[in-house]
Scaffold this motif. Structure first.
Motif, PDB file in Angstrom:
ATOM      1  N   SER A  61      10.027  84.636  35.496  1.00 46.38           N
ATOM      2  CA  SER A  61      10.085  84.026  34.165  1.00 46.38           C
ATOM      3  C   SER A  61       8.884  83.110  33.931  1.00 46.38           C
ATOM      4  O   SER A  61       8.118  82.822  34.858  1.00 46.38           O
ATOM      5  CB  SER A  61      11.388  83.241  33.998  1.00 46.38           C
ATOM      6  N   ALA A  62       8.751  82.651  32.716  1.00 46.90           N
ATOM      7  CA  ALA A  62       7.554  81.894  32.331  1.00 46.90           C
ATOM      8  C   ALA A  62       7.324  80.661  33.201  1.00 46.90           C
ATOM      9  O   ALA A  62       6.193  80.369  33.604  1.00 46.90           O
ATOM     10  CB  ALA A  62       7.667  81.482  30.858  1.00 46.90           C
ATOM     11  N   LYS A  63       8.371  79.940  33.523  1.00 44.11           N
ATOM     12  CA  LYS A  63       8.239  78.727  34.336  1.00 44.11           C
ATOM     13  C   LYS A  63       8.808  78.876  35.737  1.00 44.11           C
ATOM     14  O   LYS A  63       8.780  77.911  36.510  1.00 44.11           O
ATOM     15  CB  LYS A  63       8.932  77.554  33.629  1.00 44.11           C
ATOM     16  N   GLY A  64       9.334  80.062  36.052  1.00 45.25           N
ATOM     17  CA  GLY A  64       9.960  80.237  37.348  1.00 45.25           C
ATOM     18  C   GLY A  64      11.248  79.453  37.485  1.00 45.25           C
ATOM     19  O   GLY A  64      11.668  79.127  38.597  1.00 45.25           O
ATOM     20  N   GLU A  65      11.880  79.152  36.353  1.00 45.15           N
ATOM     21  CA  GLU A  65      13.138  78.407  36.335  1.00 45.15           C
ATOM     22  C   GLU A  65      14.140  79.138  35.452  1.00 45.15           C
ATOM     23  O   GLU A  65      13.778  79.921  34.574  1.00 45.15           O
ATOM     24  CB  GLU A  65      12.920  76.981  35.798  1.00 45.15           C
ATOM     25  N   ILE A  66      15.436  78.849  35.670  1.00 49.95           N
ATOM     26  CA  ILE A  66      16.491  79.537  34.941  1.00 49.95           C
ATOM     27  C   ILE A  66      16.397  79.294  33.437  1.00 49.95           C
ATOM     28  O   ILE A  66      16.793  80.148  32.633  1.00 49.95           O
ATOM     29  CB  ILE A  66      17.884  79.100  35.469  1.00 49.95           C
ATOM     30  N   GLU A  67      15.829  78.180  33.033  1.00 51.00           N
ATOM     31  CA  GLU A  67      15.761  77.840  31.605  1.00 51.00           C
ATOM     32  C   GLU A  67      14.882  78.809  30.822  1.00 51.00           C
ATOM     33  O   GLU A  67      15.028  78.941  29.603  1.00 51.00           O
ATOM     34  CB  GLU A  67      15.225  76.413  31.422  1.00 51.00           C
ATOM     35  N   THR A  68      13.969  79.493  31.497  1.00 52.46           N
ATOM     36  CA  THR A  68      13.085  80.428  30.798  1.00 52.46           C
ATOM     37  C   THR A  68      13.501  81.888  30.990  1.00 52.46           C
ATOM     38  O   THR A  68      12.727  82.797  30.708  1.00 52.46           O
ATOM     39  CB  THR A  68      11.631  80.231  31.252  1.00 52.46           C
ATOM     40  N   VAL A  69      14.726  82.110  31.476  1.00 57.75           N
ATOM     41  CA  VAL A  69      15.284  83.462  31.561  1.00 57.75           C
ATOM     42  C   VAL A  69      16.110  83.722  30.307  1.00 57.75           C
ATOM     43  O   VAL A  69      16.941  82.885  29.918  1.00 57.75           O
ATOM     44  CB  VAL A  69      16.166  83.618  32.817  1.00 57.75           C
ATOM     45  N   ALA A  70      15.892  84.850  29.672  1.00 58.93           N
ATOM     46  CA  ALA A  70      16.652  85.193  28.468  1.00 58.93           C
ATOM     47  C   ALA A  70      18.102  85.483  28.828  1.00 58.93           C
ATOM     48  O   ALA A  70      18.388  86.124  29.843  1.00 58.93           O
ATOM     49  CB  ALA A  70      16.032  86.408  27.787  1.00 58.93           C
TER      50      ALA A  70
END
Length: 446
Positions: A61-70
């Protein structure tokens, strides 16, 4: 024991009748909370394909964190879960009563329940889950049904793949010409009144597989129990609902639980134990149903009265002792411990059962076969199922044993297919559907 504490792990009841259970925003928040913890832990990296998919999603994902997973991508993780329960039972340090309060399999189940409520279940999947209806029809036309589902009949299997989404190479269960209950009535057995276990009484829960696909498991169980003084009846009131659970149809599972519990209640009143032929079905009766139907005393009583088949026979051997007459089995056995046997938290009872045979030569394989019930048959999953099960196939092949057996009737053929992929020319062991059949042979029962 949980990480950081001495309390025993436990599972919470499924709150499936609460409208909040189906709230998509609440579900998404819980998915992100749990998957973030799983991504940071990674202890389940070598279980099913859900976890590699999760790790790749977050890492890519964009930041390598769950917050940037759709949110839509979470479905890839859910679709790979086979509800084997191994992450909860064997790996996760954060299950209740830990403050993180994780139950990954039941979260995946909740996601599917929300999907089912919102979009319904696909026609093919819904029909495949009707195991009692399918079995009742297929046994009446068993030669035709078995011909149409045989992998060697390419046209029929290609058509089945297009219509039902079942991979054309997946070895599907065969159907018996007669159901187990009918065969049992035609072939009465004499109970050994001299056996140490005489006085026990048990109802064998036939299960869909035993009733419609392979009655030999039930007949072997009945014969072994009769040798050991156990009076038995065979009953199949209804499917345990595991195929429905896989689809997220929790309400239908609850209805099955109440129906089966009511049917077994009179037998329990008369002092009978309930013995399930298939580990998945035993798991449903003993553990899943009480978490789904929390207010029915019959369901609770059935759970307390139910035994896995291997567990029951080993229990006789420990408490009363087995009847004499067991003879060695030549060539040894490669025994696969199914995930739903392990999930019952009763130890390796199938291996213990085989060890009761004189001069037992048993190679125990304790790892997921990759099949996961109906999941492994599907076109989208078949190759992944073989990949996950490759270490099991390799161990079975290298064992050099004369027999291979798993307590899960679906895992055995899948393991053999994996062995054929490794070396199609190698000599294959004889496949049996349950270790009880080997014990029956050791008793001289055909």
């Amino acid at each position: 024991m949980r990480e950081g504490g001495l309390e025993a792990p436990f599972r919470r009841p499924l709150d499936w009748e609460n409208p909040d259970f189906y709230d998509e925003a609440n579900l998404d928040a819980e998915m992100r909370r749990v998957l973030d913890i799983c991504h940071g832990c990674r202890r389940c990296f070598n279980l099913c394909d859900s976890f590699p998919r999760l790790f790749d999603l977050v890492d890519g994902s964009a930041k390598g964190e769950i917050e940037t997973v759709a949110s839509a991508d979470f479905k890839k993780v859910v679709d790979a879960c086979t509800l084997c329960d191994m992450c909860f039972l064997t790996k996760c340090p954060y299950v209740p009563p830990h403050e993180f309060d994780l139950d990954f399999p039941h979260l995946m189940l909740r996601y599917r329940a929300v999907e089912a409520k919102k979009n319904g279940v696909g026609f093919a999947d819904r029909q495949l889950a009707e195991t009692d209806r399918n079995g009742s029809v297929a046994t009446k036309i068993a030669p035709l049904a078995n011909w149409a589902t045989d992998c060697s009949h390419h046209a029929a299997r290609n058509a089945l793949e297009k219509v039902a989404g079942l991979h054309h190479e997946a070895a599907l269960p065969k159907y018996s010409k007669q159901i187990l209950e009918a065969l049992a009535k035609e072939t009465p057995v004499a109970v050994n009144r001299e056996a140490p276990g005489f006085g026990r009484r048990a109802v064998i829960y036939a299960t869909c597989f035993g009733e419609y696909n392979d009655p030999g498991v039930g007949l072997a169980a009945r014969a072994v129990l009769a040798k050991n003084g156990v009076e038995t009846e065979i009953l199949h009131p209804h499917c345990c609902g595991m195929p429905l659970l896989e689809q997220g149809l929790i309400g239908d599972v609850a209805a099955s639980a109440k129906q089966v519990a009511a049917a077994f209640e009179p037998w329990i009143d008369k002092g009978y134990d309930i013995v399930a032929l298939v580990p998945s079905c035993a798991l449903m009766l003993k553990f899943e149903w009480p978490l789904i139907v929390t207010d029915d005393p019959k369901v609770k009583r059935l759970a307390a009265s139910t035994y896995d088949l291997s567990e029951y026979v080993v229990g006789i051997s420990r408490k009363e002792g087995l009847a004499e007459g067991l003879a060695p089995i030549e060539g040894g056995v490669a025994f696969h411990v199914s995930c739903h046997s392990r999930a019952q938290n009763i130890g390796r009872k199938g291996a213990e059962l085989l060890s009761l045979i004189p001069q037992a030569d048993v190679a125990v394989i304790e790892r997921c076969s990759g099949h996961g019930g109906a999941w492994g048959y599907k076109t989208a999953n078949f190759e992944t199922a073989l990949k996950v099960g490759k270490p099991v196939a390799r161990q079975a092949q290298s064992s050099g044993k004369a027999y291979i057996v798993s307590e899960c009737p679906l895992s055995g053929p899948h393991i053999v297919q994996g062995m054929e992929r490794l070396d199609a020319e190698a000599k294959k062991p004889e496949l049996l559907a349950h270790p009880i059949e080997i014990l029956a042979r050791a008793y001289g029962v055909k």
